[in-house]
Design an enzyme around this catalytic site. Structure first.
Site, PDB file in Angstrom:
ATOM      1  N   PRO A 248       0.948  -1.164   0.036  1.00 13.44           N
ATOM      2  CA  PRO A 248      -0.221   0.016  -0.022  1.00 13.44           C
ATOM      3  C   PRO A 248       0.801   1.256   0.050  1.00 13.44           C
ATOM      4  CG  PRO A 248      -1.073  -1.307   1.466  1.00 13.44           C
ATOM      5  CD  PRO A 248       0.413  -2.232   0.944  1.00 13.44           C
ATOM      6  N   GLU A 250       3.973   1.716  -1.157  1.00 14.56           N
ATOM      7  CA  GLU A 250       4.396   1.719  -2.484  1.00 14.56           C
ATOM      8  C   GLU A 250       3.537   2.350  -3.567  1.00 14.56           C
ATOM      9  OE1 GLU A 250       6.915  -0.733  -5.667  1.00 14.56           O
ATOM     10  OE2 GLU A 250       5.888  -2.082  -3.969  1.00 14.56           O
ATOM     11  N   GLN A 287     -12.343  29.002 -27.268  1.00 14.75           N
ATOM     12  CA  GLN A 287     -13.223  28.033 -26.220  1.00 14.75           C
ATOM     13  C   GLN A 287     -12.752  26.832 -26.045  1.00 14.75           C
ATOM     14  OE1 GLN A 287     -17.484  27.064 -27.275  1.00 14.75           O
ATOM     15  NE2 GLN A 287     -17.908  28.670 -25.688  1.00 14.75           N
ATOM     16  N   LEU A 345      -2.288  20.860 -26.739  1.00 18.09           N
ATOM     17  CA  LEU A 345      -2.387  22.508 -26.634  1.00 18.09           C
ATOM     18  C   LEU A 345      -1.129  23.105 -26.841  1.00 18.09           C
ATOM     19  CD1 LEU A 345      -4.973  23.000 -23.529  1.00 18.09           C
ATOM     20  CD2 LEU A 345      -5.380  23.257 -25.707  1.00 18.09           C
ATOM     21  N   GLY A 372       3.389  -2.826  -9.692  1.00 14.81           N
ATOM     22  CA  GLY A 372       2.175  -3.615 -10.057  1.00 14.81           C
ATOM     23  C   GLY A 372       1.275  -2.826 -11.242  1.00 14.81           C
ATOM     24  N   ASN A 374      -1.382  -1.468 -13.683  1.00 13.22           N
ATOM     25  CA  ASN A 374      -2.839  -1.115 -13.281  1.00 13.22           C
ATOM     26  C   ASN A 374      -3.760  -2.425 -13.715  1.00 13.22           C
ATOM     27  OD1 ASN A 374      -1.816   1.430 -12.679  1.00 13.22           O
ATOM     28  ND2 ASN A 374      -2.944   2.622 -14.161  1.00 13.22           N
TER      29      ASN A 374
END
Length: 385
Positions: A248, A250, A287, A345, A372, A374
């Site tokens: 946990p 790490e 925008q 951008l 580990g 994902n």
């Protein structure tokens, strides 16, 4: 460097804020001017470690009786953040301070703590964890490296790859089998002091997609003789449990690093689009730019709130493996998405090596893989359903 404008979280106590400011000043003065040269050379200097140690930036959570400052993970977290906010993502100090030193503190004998922790605090010792092997990936139970009994000591044989700090490390935690017939209960953590280890050799510094200055390496152990006191702890077969207990932290370290990279990418991009002009106006005035950055800032803010929640839970001793896995997977996934949108951008300049956003794009990719993958994180979360 952050544009989130959130109130200071509860874990940022006065002493943690002071350390944050000290770390920022030191990193800006001592490291930032050399980042370009280290990236070009593909290696940072060994003295980076001793300078960090002298500045109090290594192992701040180690108790004072072993040379540390007696802090907490909160102190480690602000150092990790400041390194990343400054662009020094290739430095393996988070693993050294947040993984190697706690293994020794939590599982080592009193003699082992006094023997190794002061050197890790000062930077005289550089720590690494030799876990991954060619062909095993995230499968910790599939390790082939062995530490067989020889007299009252051990003989270590095997090879490791993807090892952070591999070229500089002189104290290496090696995951090895001490009992080939016992499955996960036959794994132990062996401490290798490289300066007195005939049979140990460093392989090549691996060429990678990103983190150019990181000395990620192959390591080889050919009949390396170890005394009995180099078994971490007092009995064999505890290695797998020791690794699992500390995962946990790490994974939280990776999430802290990823969150800082998100905030840096956002700050760099907002600054750029305010200055860069196209079709007679600043990029920020379109925008499309506003909507993209509004999304990025919203998501980064949500991630930071979860990040702070996880740190507070860790400090309270209540951060479980499932929640830490959520933080690691979700924040690193978001990191990739936000940095990708930020790079867009910048237009063509985002693809140029001299712009930090391009390096961040490459450097971020590994964070969905190490500590580990994902996919492994999602598997662990799914088991809680």
């Amino acid at each position: 460097m952050s544009t989130l404008n959130l109130p200071s979280p509860g874990w940022m106590t006065e002493d943690v804020v002071l350390l944050e400011e000290q770390a920022r000043r030191f990193i800006t003065a001592e490291y930032v001017p050399q980042l370009e040269a280290w990236s070009e050379k593909g290696m940072y200097d060994r003295e980076v470690w001793t300078r960090a140690g002298a500045a109090g930036l290594l192992c701040p959570a180690i108790p004072e009786q072993y040379g540390g400052a007696g802090g907490t993970f909160a102190h480690e977290a602000v150092i990790i953040r400041e390194l990343s906010l400054a662009g020094f993502d290739a430095f393996g100090a988070p693993l050294h301070s947040g993984i190697v030193a706690p293994y020794i503190l939590h599982y080592g004998t009193e003699e082992q703590k006094r023997r190794w922790l002061p050197g890790l605090v000062s930077g005289e010792l550089v720590g690494a964890v030799a876990m991954s092997e060619p062909g095993t990936g995230s499968d910790l139970q599939g390790v082939h490296t062995t530490a067989n009994k020889s007299g009252n000591g051990y003989v270590l044989n095997g090879s490791k790859t993807f090892i952070t700090n591999g070229q500089h490390a002189n104290l290496i935690v090696v995951v090895a089998r001490t009992d080939a017939s016992a499955g996960s209960k036959g794994i132990s953590l062996m401490m290798v002091e490289t300066e007195n280890a005939p049979g140990f050799r460093r392989g090549r510094k691996l060429r990678k997609l990103g983190l150019d200055a990181a000395d990620t390496s192959e390591l080889f152990f050919d009949d390396v003789k170890l005394p009995p006191e180099n078994l971490l702890g007092s009995e064999e077969g505890q290695g797998f449990a020791q690794l699992m207990n500390d995962l946990p932290r790490e994974r939280l370290i990776v999430a802290v690093h990823a969150q800082a990279m998100i905030e840096r990418a956002l700050a760099l991009t907002i600054d750029y689009v305010k200055q860069r002009r196209a079709f007679g106006k600043a990029i920020i005035d379109f925008q499309n730019s506003q909507f993209i950055l509004a999304e990025c800032k919203s998501e980064a803010t949500i991630a930071r709130v979860f990040h702070d929640h996880c740190i507070e839970r860790y400090l309270a001793g209540t951060l479980d493996t499932v929640t830490a896995s959520m933080a690691k997977y979700w924040i690193t996934d978001l990191q990739g998405k936000i940095i990708d949108r930020c790079l867009q951008l910048f237009g063509g300049y985002g693809y140029m090596e001299e712009f930090p956003i391009s390096r961040m794009y490459r450097d971020a990719r590994v964070m969905r893989i190490y500590a580990g993958t994902n996919e492994i994180m999602k598997l662990l979360i799914a088991r809680s359903l």
